[in-house]
Structures are given as C-alpha cells and as structure tokens.
Scaffold this active site. Structure first.
Site, PDB file in Angstrom:
ATOM      1  N   SER A  77     -69.295 -58.123  21.293  1.00  0.00           N
ATOM      2  CA  SER A  77     -68.531 -58.637  20.166  1.00  0.00           C
ATOM      3  C   SER A  77     -67.022 -58.540  20.459  1.00  0.00           C
ATOM      4  CB  SER A  77     -68.921 -57.888  18.884  1.00  0.00           C
ATOM      5  OG  SER A  77     -68.400 -58.534  17.756  1.00  0.00           O
ATOM      6  N   ASP A  91     -76.717 -66.530  16.918  1.00  0.00           N
ATOM      7  CA  ASP A  91     -75.527 -65.769  16.546  1.00  0.00           C
ATOM      8  C   ASP A  91     -74.383 -66.709  16.165  1.00  0.00           C
ATOM      9  OD1 ASP A  91     -73.553 -63.898  16.196  1.00  0.00           O
ATOM     10  OD2 ASP A  91     -73.331 -63.417  18.326  1.00  0.00           O
ATOM     11  N   HIS A 124     -76.595 -61.213  17.837  1.00  0.00           N
ATOM     12  CA  HIS A 124     -75.363 -60.646  18.368  1.00  0.00           C
ATOM     13  C   HIS A 124     -75.668 -59.541  19.385  1.00  0.00           C
ATOM     14  CE1 HIS A 124     -71.085 -60.856  17.792  1.00  0.00           C
ATOM     15  NE2 HIS A 124     -70.941 -59.585  17.484  1.00  0.00           N
TER      16      HIS A 124
END
Length: 494
Positions: free
Chosen positions: A183, A415, A441
């Site tokens: 991320s 995602d 994710h």
C-alpha cells in the site's frame, strides 16, 4: 498514548521507559540506550508476529536542514531466526501509516526462510511510538512527509548495516538488501529503490500507490466492478435510501449505523462508502454482498441489512471506529493512540490526495462526497492553505511512469487502489495482476483474505490459489536474480 511534557516542544527521550510511557517516544539529543548492538537470535513468537520485541534508533528530525540536528527515537524490530550469518541478505519491511507493533508473520517469513534473510522493520515517523512531538499541531506536522520517511529508511539502513558489519568484523563487504512494502509502504518501497538504488538490490512494491491522484473516481468504479451487478445495485439503492431518509431521521438514522457522533453529513456518507470498500479491498466481498442481496430478494429493508453488516463486520470483526471519519476527532492535536487518522489525513491533504470522489454517473457513493468535501476537510482540520500538491509529488517520484529499476509491482484484481499503482510492466520493472474473486490489497504478501491476517500469507482461501502461487514464483525468480547480482557485481545490470 499519553500526552506528556510541554505541548509543542521537542521531548527529551527518557533513558528508561516506564510502562506508563511505553506509547511515547520523542526527541533526544543523545543516544537511546535501548539499542547499542545486535543481539542474538530472536525467539519466534506464535501468532500474528514473528517478533514484537521493540528496539530503538536515533533518527534525524529534519533531513533537509544543514543546521537542525534534533533527533527523535524511532522504533524498529529485527527477526534473525532464518539469517544465514554473516553474509545473508537483509529484508527491510517498511511500516506504513499506522502503529507498527511488530514484524507481521505474512509471506515475508516464507521468503526470509527461503533466502536465509534477516528481517528488520522500521516504524514510520510520527506513527505509533515514533512521534517527535507530544502535540500534533499543523506546525509540528511539517516534518511528516514521504520524503523525510525515505531518508529515515536510508539512515536506518546504514545504521543497521554498520551494526552487522561491526558484530561480524566485516570491513568492506555489505550484506545484500531487499525492501518490501504494501500500500503506502509499497509506494515507499518503490520510491526507496528509485531514490537510493545503491542501498538496495531491489524492491517489492505490493499494491503500491505510487500515483498521487487529485480526483479518484476510478476507486468507486472498481468497487462497482468488483461487486457485480446485483450487489452493486443493492449498494446504490442503499445510498439513495439513506439520502432520502437523512433529512427527516437525522441522528436516529446515523445511530442505526453506530455513527451518531458524525455530525457532518459528508463524514457520515464517507463512512458508509468505506464500510463497503473494506469488504472488497481486503478479500471479503461476500461479507457485504450476501446479506444485502438476500435482503433485496426477500423484500426486506436494505438500510436495516446494511446497518447490521456495518455493526457486525465493519465496526465489529474488522474493528473500525466511526471517530476515524469525524472531523471533530481529526482536529484533536493531543498525541494519543487514536492519532493515526489525523496523521494520515495530513499526508493526504499535503502530498497524495487520493480523493475518493463519486463518479459522474453510476456511482455507489453519494455525489456529495466530492472534491469540495475533501478540500473543506483539509482546511477545517489543518487550517488555511493546506491542500495536496499532487503535481509536485508526481513530478518528484514519476507517478505510475516512474523510471526506476529492479522494482516488482503487484496488485490484486479486486483492489480499488490498483488504479493508483503501476499496472504495466516496463524494462526491469515487472508488474503483475493477481486475478481472483477475493484478491484484494496486498494479496501477494497477505494471501486471502487480506484481513484478518492469513499466517505466512496463506493463499489456499483465495478463489484461485494458483494465480497467487504463479506471481509469487515470479517474485522469487526476480529476487533471486537481483540478489545474486548484488553478490556478484560482474553480473550486475545497469
């Protein structure tokens, strides 16, 4: 966390940390005595972490000032059980926009065992126990940026390498390093290789949000695609029903969702949208889709069904708190365990935006969650003149056209954040999409679902485990090549 010392002042780092102060680390002009040399092999801990033993490093507060030499204590961890001493690789696992409470036992443990690597992890400045200040005023947040964080990683990398070299009496040869992140920390992983290519053999940038985006309607469109026709239609109907009922039902309607404290309607609508997003982002689509689709087919009240999902899963199992969306809470400057949301919003409002606005048509979230809502939030929470300069961020890093090398990009097909990542392969920077119904994710590192944690990144609950295994094999092949090139400079590519 506790608010100690004088508000707004740099805090002297204590030499002994009492239990009452365990949640605070702060500025010191001297060295913290908790970490002066490498210790022996750590003991594996059962559960979600490889280790939770805290270590400390004195970090420079402002890497860009030639005359300000203030420091603060930054928390980190090490896991040495698989380390092939003294020359094995060192994996730097970057912590992102939350407290870092240990080295998570995800797929990095499998990779460390395969490559005989040590694993170290550095907490991001300001988050968790690595805060330089006890008061998080806008003025005090001026050192919170991705640029400062990258220099933190570089300084820590040098410190840790020097410690290894000293311990094993290595004078000229460094260990090969490889950097990991998911991320925002995945973006930091890519940017670290981009800005400090001499300090790492390569990087894995999982679900890496490298493209700062001012208006991000693609986020909502992906949720609609991931939901499928029936679930998407149910979510859209819920949004319409809530918009219709809110003027007359007000607090009572918000209380039905466990969010009576959200006085600003925009905060409430953002909360409702994020509740659905969470299920798709972290590999649990049926948690939200099954109950609302069943309710729609049975002619039951969709608002009731969605409110039950939010209370049971979003606020219950997942553990989200409505105050994360409350601008009254975000304005609070005292350093506490709940400060992470204010810190991340500051980064959103100054560097990356990612404003999740409603698309112009066929939207799931309410159209009132628009650019103006986000800009007003930034101004209300942090003051006049605070806004995200996404052009400067993308100019500095290159966005999704970054010109780095030896960076592996990975994304899950479901995602929504993949639209802020690099999804096309380029020379020396492969990009892989892991396609399956619950691949969200950080699937390559976390397995399925992505939350709660699947130990060692177990992929057997992914609807197509082979899709994950295939990408992981490609990751291993790239890592093997790039680490070998670090060991043997004659093989190193430009």
């Amino acid at each position: 966390m506790a608010d100690v010392a004088r508000v707004g002042r740099l805090v002297l780092a204590p030499m002994l940390f009492l239990p009452l102060l365990l949640s605070l680390l702060s500025i010191s002009d001297g060295y913290v005595t908790h970490r002066t040399e490498l210790r022996g092999l750590s003991q594996s801990q059962s559960g979600n972490y490889l280790t939770t033993s805290e270590l400390w490093f004195n970090q420079t507060l402002d890497h860009f000032s030639p005359y300000d030499h203030h420091q603060f204590a930054q928390r980190y961890y090490e896991f040495l059980d698989y380390f092939q001493m003294p020359d094995g690789p060192i994996f730097l696992k970057i912590c992102g926009e939350s407290a870092c409470n240990g080295i998570t036992n995800d797929y990095i443990s499998v990779l460390a065992k395969k490559f005989g690597a040590a694993v170290v992890s550095l907490e991001h400045r300001y988050y968790g126990k690595s805060s330089p200040f006890t008061s998080l005023t806008t003025e005090n947040l001026k050192y919170l940026s991705s640029k400062q964080a990258l220099f933190d990683l570089a300084a820590f990398r040098q410190f840790y390498q020097d410690s290894i070299s000293s311990k094993f009496n290595k004078s000229n040869k460094e260990n090969p390093w490889f950097v990991f992140g998911v991320s925002y920390s995945g973006a930091l992983s890519a940017w670290f290789r981009l800005k400090f290519p001499h300090l790492t053999c390569g990087s894995l940038a999982s679900s890496a949000v490298v493209q700062a985006i001012y208006e991000f309607p693609e986020f909502d469109r992906q949720i609609g695609d991931s939901a499928g026709a029936e679930c998407k239609a149910a979510l859209q109907e819920i949004t319409q029903l809530v918009e219709q009922r809110l003027p007359s039902e007000g607090k009572a309607l918000k209380a039905q969702f466990g969010a009576a404290e959200l006085d600003v309607d925009g905060d409430f609508f953002y909360f409702l949208a994020d509740a659905a997003v969470t299920a798709f982002q972290y590999g649990n689509p049926d948690k939200v889709c099954s109950p609302i689709v069943e309710a729609k087919k049975a002619g039951k009240d969709l608002v009731d069904a969605y409110a039950k999902y939010i209370k049971d899963y979003f606020l219950g199992t997942f553990g989200e708190r409505p105050q994360t969306y409350d601008q009254k809470h975000l304005k609070k400057t005292a350093l506490t365990e709940e400060s992470g949301s204010r810190l991340w919003w500051f980064q959103v409002c100054t560097e990356v935006a990612y404003f999740q606005v409603a698309p112009s048509n066929d939207s799931i979230r309410l159209s009132k969650v628009d650019t103006r809502y986000h800009l007003d939030l930034c101004k209300n929470v942090f003051g006049q003149g605070i806004y995200p300069d996404v052009d400067a961020t993308n100019l500095y890093y290159g966005g999704n056209k970054t010109a780095g090398s030896k960076i592996i990009f990975t994304n899950g097909s479901q995602d929504p954040w993949r639209h802020a990542s690099k999804q096309t392969s380029s020379q020396d920077m492969p990009s892989y999409i892991i396609s399956c119904y619950n691949c969200g994710h950080g699937t390559d590192m976390r397995g399925c679902p992505q939350s709660p944690l699947s130990l060692e990144g177990n992929a057997e609950k992914c609807t197509t485990p082979d899709a994950v295994h295939k990408v992981r094999q490609q990751i291993i092949e790239n890592m093997d090549l790039w680490l070998s090139e670090c060991h043997d400079p004659l093989r190193r590519s430009i």
